[in-house]
Design an enzyme around this catalytic site. Structure first.
Site, PDB file in Angstrom:
ATOM      1  N   GLY A  57       0.484  -1.636  -0.424  1.00  0.00           N
ATOM      2  CA  GLY A  57       0.411  -0.455  -0.453  1.00  0.00           C
ATOM      3  C   GLY A  57       0.655   1.331   0.181  1.00  0.00           C
ATOM      4  O   GLY A  57       0.885   2.498   0.121  1.00  0.00           O
ATOM      5  N   ASP A 116       1.277   3.424   4.026  1.00  0.00           N
ATOM      6  CA  ASP A 116      -0.103   4.023   3.443  1.00  0.00           C
ATOM      7  C   ASP A 116      -1.198   4.871   4.396  1.00  0.00           C
ATOM      8  O   ASP A 116      -1.481   5.632   4.782  1.00  0.00           O
ATOM      9  CB  ASP A 116      -0.927   3.406   2.986  1.00  0.00           C
ATOM     10  N   ASP A 119      -4.663   1.749  10.259  1.00  0.00           N
ATOM     11  CA  ASP A 119      -6.358   1.392  11.468  1.00  0.00           C
ATOM     12  C   ASP A 119      -6.464   0.586  12.261  1.00  0.00           C
ATOM     13  O   ASP A 119      -6.411   1.484  13.559  1.00  0.00           O
ATOM     14  CB  ASP A 119      -7.246   0.464  10.148  1.00  0.00           C
ATOM     15  N   GLY A 121      -3.673  -0.310  14.052  1.00  0.00           N
ATOM     16  CA  GLY A 121      -2.157  -0.416  14.161  1.00  0.00           C
ATOM     17  C   GLY A 121      -1.628  -1.493  14.962  1.00  0.00           C
ATOM     18  O   GLY A 121      -0.342  -1.451  14.877  1.00  0.00           O
ATOM     19  N   THR A 123      -0.528  -3.120  12.171  1.00  0.00           N
ATOM     20  CA  THR A 123       0.587  -3.501  11.151  1.00  0.00           C
ATOM     21  C   THR A 123       2.051  -3.606  11.882  1.00  0.00           C
ATOM     22  O   THR A 123       3.094  -3.322  11.992  1.00  0.00           O
ATOM     23  CB  THR A 123       0.506  -3.177  10.099  1.00  0.00           C
ATOM     24  N   LEU A 124       1.662  -2.103  12.641  1.00  0.00           N
ATOM     25  CA  LEU A 124       3.458  -1.163  12.796  1.00  0.00           C
ATOM     26  C   LEU A 124       3.337  -1.757  13.976  1.00  0.00           C
ATOM     27  O   LEU A 124       4.768  -2.070  14.128  1.00  0.00           O
ATOM     28  CB  LEU A 124       2.916   0.460  12.754  1.00  0.00           C
ATOM     29  N   ASP A 177      -5.572  -0.142  -1.862  1.00  0.00           N
ATOM     30  CA  ASP A 177      -6.470  -0.739  -2.796  1.00  0.00           C
ATOM     31  C   ASP A 177      -7.416  -1.517  -2.374  1.00  0.00           C
ATOM     32  O   ASP A 177      -8.251  -1.844  -0.869  1.00  0.00           O
ATOM     33  CB  ASP A 177      -5.627  -2.684  -3.408  1.00  0.00           C
ATOM     34  N   ARG A 183      -5.546   0.696  -6.834  1.00  0.00           N
ATOM     35  CA  ARG A 183      -4.214   1.353  -6.702  1.00  0.00           C
ATOM     36  C   ARG A 183      -3.923   2.768  -6.930  1.00  0.00           C
ATOM     37  O   ARG A 183      -3.578   3.098  -6.233  1.00  0.00           O
ATOM     38  CB  ARG A 183      -3.133   0.517  -6.306  1.00  0.00           C
TER      39      ARG A 183
HETATM   40  P1  IMP Z   1      -4.236  -2.055  10.732  1.00  0.00           P
HETATM   41  O1  IMP Z   1      -2.905  -3.301  11.016  1.00  0.00           O
HETATM   42  O2  IMP Z   1      -5.364  -2.182  11.470  1.00  0.00           O
HETATM   43  O3  IMP Z   1      -3.448  -0.633  11.188  1.00  0.00           O
HETATM   44  O4  IMP Z   1      -3.691  -1.987   8.463  1.00  0.00           O
HETATM   45  C1  IMP Z   1      -2.798  -1.492   7.990  1.00  0.00           C
HETATM   46  C2  IMP Z   1      -2.954  -1.459   6.667  1.00  0.00           C
HETATM   47  O5  IMP Z   1      -3.925  -2.109   6.623  1.00  0.00           O
HETATM   48  C3  IMP Z   1      -2.086  -0.860   6.050  1.00  0.00           C
HETATM   49  O6  IMP Z   1      -1.381  -1.237   5.718  1.00  0.00           O
HETATM   50  C4  IMP Z   1      -3.097  -0.792   4.500  1.00  0.00           C
HETATM   51  O7  IMP Z   1      -2.308  -1.446   3.745  1.00  0.00           O
HETATM   52  C5  IMP Z   1      -4.792  -2.147   5.568  1.00  0.00           C
HETATM   53  N1  IMP Z   1      -5.896  -0.805   5.084  1.00  0.00           N
HETATM   54  C6  IMP Z   1      -6.058  -0.523   6.756  1.00  0.00           C
HETATM   55  N2  IMP Z   1      -7.697   0.048   6.071  1.00  0.00           N
HETATM   56  C7  IMP Z   1      -7.543   0.036   4.924  1.00  0.00           C
HETATM   57  C8  IMP Z   1      -7.970   1.220   3.700  1.00  0.00           C
HETATM   58  O8  IMP Z   1      -9.306   2.034   4.241  1.00  0.00           O
HETATM   59  N3  IMP Z   1      -8.658   1.013   2.748  1.00  0.00           N
HETATM   60  C9  IMP Z   1      -7.612  -0.003   1.909  1.00  0.00           C
HETATM   61  N4  IMP Z   1      -6.621  -0.544   3.695  1.00  0.00           N
HETATM   62  C10 IMP Z   1      -6.828  -0.565   4.065  1.00  0.00           C
HETATM   63 MG    MG Z   2      -0.243  -1.966   4.264  1.00  0.00          MG
END
Ligand code: IMP
Ligand code: MG
Length: 199
Positions: A57, A116, A119, A121, A123-124, A177, A183
């Site tokens: 992303g 990108d 959401d 958090g 992943t980070l 995406d 994308r």
């Molecule tokens: P998290 O681990 O829930 O913070 O998710 C983060 C990852 O989910 C991001 O790096 C995105 O790749 C994907 N993601 C989260 N929300 C969206 C969205 O609204 N559209 C597309 N990808 C998303």
């Molecule tokens: Mg991502």
């Protein structure tokens, strides 16, 4: 119009379904972010930053931001990390492989992680933990282009650089995406709205 359909975006009250960040607004914000990042690291007298961007992303945001950073004179080493956490619109488990982190060479580095969107958090947070497990770094900061307002966010992370705070909707475009689609759009838009327009 129901109250919860209304969002406050850049001083204008919009309906969620109208949510869009235009190409020009993206460009301007990326330039501002680069300045914020430049200022932050210059103040700390840090001359080289190790940029780690999250695939897939963040690839478009990253390519725009690093060229702005370059024009401000920042020296960088740039590497990618692959994370798969999203299936469709639902956040799943974050899968990280040790071997994807082993050649990042981050000992003693000032690390800037780019993604990108934030959401949940998860992943980070997972990336942070993995890097701290493997390397003795000097500093770590996070920069996300979009930060979703998510009251049930499970992981609390200190994100120093944020492009836009957005409502809790699923957005696509500018690298983001939905199952590999959209994308390439130069703007960011509510997926639900895009689907409606295409009906
Ligand atoms: P998290 O681990 O829930 O913070 O998710 C983060 C990852 O989910 C991001 O790096 C995105 O790749 C994907 N993601 C989260 N929300 C969206 C969205 O609204 N559209 C597309 N990808 C998303
Ligand atoms: Mg991502």
């Amino acid at each position: 119009m129901e109250l919860f359909d209304t969002i406050y975006f850049k001083g204008i009250v919009m309906e969620e379904e109208d949510f869009v960040i235009l190409e020009e607004e993206i460009k301007q914000r990326v330039q501002e972010l680069a300045k914020e990042i430049h200022e932050f690291y210059s103040e700390k007298k840090i001359s080289l930053i190790h940029v780690i961007f999250v695939l897939t992303g963040a690839f478009i945001f990253t390519s725009d931001l690093i060229r702005e950073l370059n024009s401000l004179g920042i020296k960088m080493k740039i590497k990618e990390i692959i994370v798969h956490s999203y299936r469709g619109m639902h956040s799943g488990e974050v899968l990280l492989e040790d071997r994807d982190f082993l050649d990042l060479k981050l000992n003693n580095a000032d690390v800037l992680i780019l993604d990108d969107i934030l959401d949940t958090g998860k992943t980070l947070h997972a990336i942070k933990e993995k890097i701290l497990e493997i390397y003795a770094i000097k500093s770590m900061e996070f920069c996300v282009f979009l930060k979703k307002e998510n009251n049930e966010r499970q992981v609390d992370l200190d994100i120093r650089f944020v492009g836009f705070n957005i409502p809790n909707i699923f957005v696509v475009g500018y690298g983001l995406d939905y199952n590999g689609e959209y994308r390439e759009l130069p703007y960011i838009i509510n997926l639900a709205q895009l689907m409606k327009d295409h009906e």
